[in-house]
Design a protein around this motif. Structure first.
Motif, PDB file in Angstrom:
ATOM      1  N   LEU A   1       0.788  -1.084  -0.107  1.00 22.63           N
ATOM      2  CA  LEU A   1      -0.015   0.108  -0.048  1.00 22.63           C
ATOM      3  C   LEU A   1       0.682   1.326   0.293  1.00 22.63           C
ATOM      4  N   VAL A   2       2.132   1.340   0.548  1.00 24.74           N
ATOM      5  CA  VAL A   2       2.772   2.417   0.717  1.00 24.74           C
ATOM      6  C   VAL A   2       3.140   2.980  -0.413  1.00 24.74           C
ATOM      7  N   GLU A   3       3.621   2.105  -1.586  1.00 24.69           N
ATOM      8  CA  GLU A   3       4.277   2.403  -2.835  1.00 24.69           C
ATOM      9  C   GLU A   3       2.864   2.733  -3.634  1.00 24.69           C
ATOM     10  N   ARG A   4       1.686   2.351  -3.341  1.00 21.44           N
ATOM     11  CA  ARG A   4       0.769   2.651  -4.024  1.00 21.44           C
ATOM     12  C   ARG A   4      -0.364   3.986  -3.817  1.00 21.44           C
ATOM     13  N   LEU A   5      -0.344   4.122  -2.250  1.00 12.08           N
ATOM     14  CA  LEU A   5      -1.036   5.261  -1.951  1.00 12.08           C
ATOM     15  C   LEU A   5      -0.302   6.419  -1.134  1.00 12.08           C
ATOM     16  N   ALA A   6       1.112   6.268  -0.985  1.00 17.74           N
ATOM     17  CA  ALA A   6       1.749   7.376  -0.066  1.00 17.74           C
ATOM     18  C   ALA A   6       1.607   8.674  -0.954  1.00 17.74           C
ATOM     19  N   GLY A   7       0.987   9.732  -0.374  1.00 22.04           N
ATOM     20  CA  GLY A   7       0.841  10.881  -0.601  1.00 22.04           C
ATOM     21  C   GLY A   7      -0.042  10.955  -2.098  1.00 22.04           C
ATOM     22  N   ARG A   8      -1.063  10.187  -2.237  1.00 20.77           N
ATOM     23  CA  ARG A   8      -1.637  10.077  -3.549  1.00 20.77           C
ATOM     24  C   ARG A   8      -3.005   9.685  -3.390  1.00 20.77           C
ATOM     25  N   GLN A   9      -4.179  10.029  -4.053  1.00 22.67           N
ATOM     26  CA  GLN A   9      -5.492   9.431  -3.923  1.00 22.67           C
ATOM     27  C   GLN A   9      -5.759   8.498  -5.318  1.00 22.67           C
ATOM     28  N   GLU A  10      -6.600   7.647  -5.049  1.00 24.64           N
ATOM     29  CA  GLU A  10      -7.070   6.922  -6.108  1.00 24.64           C
ATOM     30  C   GLU A  10      -8.848   6.685  -5.932  1.00 24.64           C
ATOM     31  N   ARG A  11      -9.151   7.026  -7.165  1.00 25.12           N
ATOM     32  CA  ARG A  11     -10.537   7.101  -7.305  1.00 25.12           C
ATOM     33  C   ARG A  11     -11.043   6.306  -8.180  1.00 25.12           C
ATOM     34  N   SER A  12     -12.508   5.466  -8.109  1.00 25.78           N
ATOM     35  CA  SER A  12     -12.837   4.363  -8.838  1.00 25.78           C
ATOM     36  C   SER A  12     -14.420   4.594  -8.657  1.00 25.78           C
ATOM     37  N   GLU A  13     -15.111   3.657  -9.614  1.00 28.77           N
ATOM     38  CA  GLU A  13     -16.272   3.583  -9.677  1.00 28.77           C
ATOM     39  C   GLU A  13     -16.572   2.183  -9.587  1.00 28.77           C
ATOM     40  N   VAL A  14     -17.366   1.683  -8.674  1.00 28.70           N
ATOM     41  CA  VAL A  14     -17.894   0.388  -8.423  1.00 28.70           C
ATOM     42  C   VAL A  14     -19.320  -0.054  -8.455  1.00 28.70           C
ATOM     43  N   VAL A  15     -19.494  -1.015  -8.902  1.00 26.35           N
ATOM     44  CA  VAL A  15     -21.025  -1.398  -8.901  1.00 26.35           C
ATOM     45  C   VAL A  15     -21.257  -2.423  -7.947  1.00 26.35           C
ATOM     46  N   GLY A  16     -22.444  -2.214  -7.102  1.00 24.70           N
ATOM     47  CA  GLY A  16     -22.630  -3.306  -6.082  1.00 24.70           C
ATOM     48  C   GLY A  16     -23.601  -4.409  -6.338  1.00 24.70           C
ATOM     49  N   LEU A  17     -24.095  -5.306  -5.655  1.00 24.59           N
ATOM     50  CA  LEU A  17     -24.536  -6.535  -6.041  1.00 24.59           C
ATOM     51  C   LEU A  17     -25.934  -6.102  -6.454  1.00 24.59           C
ATOM     52  N   SER A  18     -26.332  -5.220  -5.815  1.00 22.56           N
ATOM     53  CA  SER A  18     -27.664  -4.823  -6.290  1.00 22.56           C
ATOM     54  C   SER A  18     -27.937  -3.792  -7.694  1.00 22.56           C
ATOM     55  N   GLY A  19     -26.766  -3.461  -8.032  1.00 20.47           N
ATOM     56  CA  GLY A  19     -26.741  -2.818  -9.398  1.00 20.47           C
ATOM     57  C   GLY A  19     -26.484  -1.146  -9.341  1.00 20.47           C
ATOM     58  N   VAL A  20     -26.699  -0.727  -8.160  1.00 22.46           N
ATOM     59  CA  VAL A  20     -26.196   0.574  -7.581  1.00 22.46           C
ATOM     60  C   VAL A  20     -24.806   1.054  -7.794  1.00 22.46           C
ATOM     61  N   GLY A  21     -24.547   2.119  -8.489  1.00 24.45           N
ATOM     62  CA  GLY A  21     -23.013   2.293  -8.583  1.00 24.45           C
ATOM     63  C   GLY A  21     -22.598   3.151  -7.464  1.00 24.45           C
ATOM     64  N   TYR A  22     -21.308   3.188  -7.034  1.00 22.92           N
ATOM     65  CA  TYR A  22     -20.732   3.916  -5.761  1.00 22.92           C
ATOM     66  C   TYR A  22     -19.417   4.438  -6.446  1.00 22.92           C
ATOM     67  N   HIS A  23     -19.116   5.541  -5.784  1.00 22.19           N
ATOM     68  CA  HIS A  23     -17.826   6.442  -5.935  1.00 22.19           C
ATOM     69  C   HIS A  23     -17.073   5.993  -4.640  1.00 22.19           C
ATOM     70  N   VAL A  24     -15.770   5.443  -4.906  1.00 23.65           N
ATOM     71  CA  VAL A  24     -14.994   4.789  -3.939  1.00 23.65           C
ATOM     72  C   VAL A  24     -13.549   5.713  -4.100  1.00 23.65           C
ATOM     73  N   GLU A  25     -13.235   6.293  -2.881  1.00 20.53           N
ATOM     74  CA  GLU A  25     -11.937   7.056  -2.975  1.00 20.53           C
ATOM     75  C   GLU A  25     -10.897   6.781  -1.766  1.00 20.53           C
ATOM     76  N   LEU A  26      -9.659   6.327  -2.030  1.00 21.46           N
ATOM     77  CA  LEU A  26      -8.570   5.841  -1.214  1.00 21.46           C
ATOM     78  C   LEU A  26      -7.636   7.196  -1.258  1.00 21.46           C
ATOM     79  N   GLU A  27      -7.202   7.367   0.030  1.00 28.31           N
ATOM     80  CA  GLU A  27      -5.955   8.398   0.083  1.00 28.31           C
ATOM     81  C   GLU A  27      -4.974   7.841   1.388  1.00 28.31           C
ATOM     82  N   GLY A  28      -3.760   8.036   1.022  1.00 32.78           N
ATOM     83  CA  GLY A  28      -2.764   7.546   1.816  1.00 32.78           C
ATOM     84  C   GLY A  28      -1.842   8.733   2.378  1.00 32.78           C
TER      85      GLY A  28
END
Length: 73
Positions: A1-28
């Motif tokens: 995770l350190v190499e991937r997130l240190a000082g960075r943000q990741e944003r993605s869109e995912v679809v749940g089992l119900s079909g609803v879309g979600y915005h997901v953001e990770l920041e380290g």
């Protein structure tokens, strides 16, 4: 995770089992001056009103891989 997130943000869109879309953001970012513990903050929302106050959680990960949980908002 350190190499991937240190000082960075990741944003993605995912679809749940119900079909609803979600915005997901990770920041380290470094939780201490020695750059040992990385704090990771994750937030998720459905793009509606919840986008103004997304579900959020965080944890720190130490160099030895130990994870410490933090409060959920």
């Amino acid at each position: 995770l350190v190499e991937r997130l240190a000082g960075r943000q990741e944003r993605s869109e995912v679809v749940g089992l119900s079909g609803v879309g979600y915005h997901v953001e990770l920041e380290g970012f470094w939780d201490d001056d020695e750059h040992d513990d990385l704090r990771v903050v994750a937030s998720i929302d459905d793009g509606g009103l919840r986008a103004f106050l997304p579900f959020t959680d965080s944890f720190t990960i130490s160099p030895n891989g130990a994870i410490t949980e933090h409060s959920t908002a």
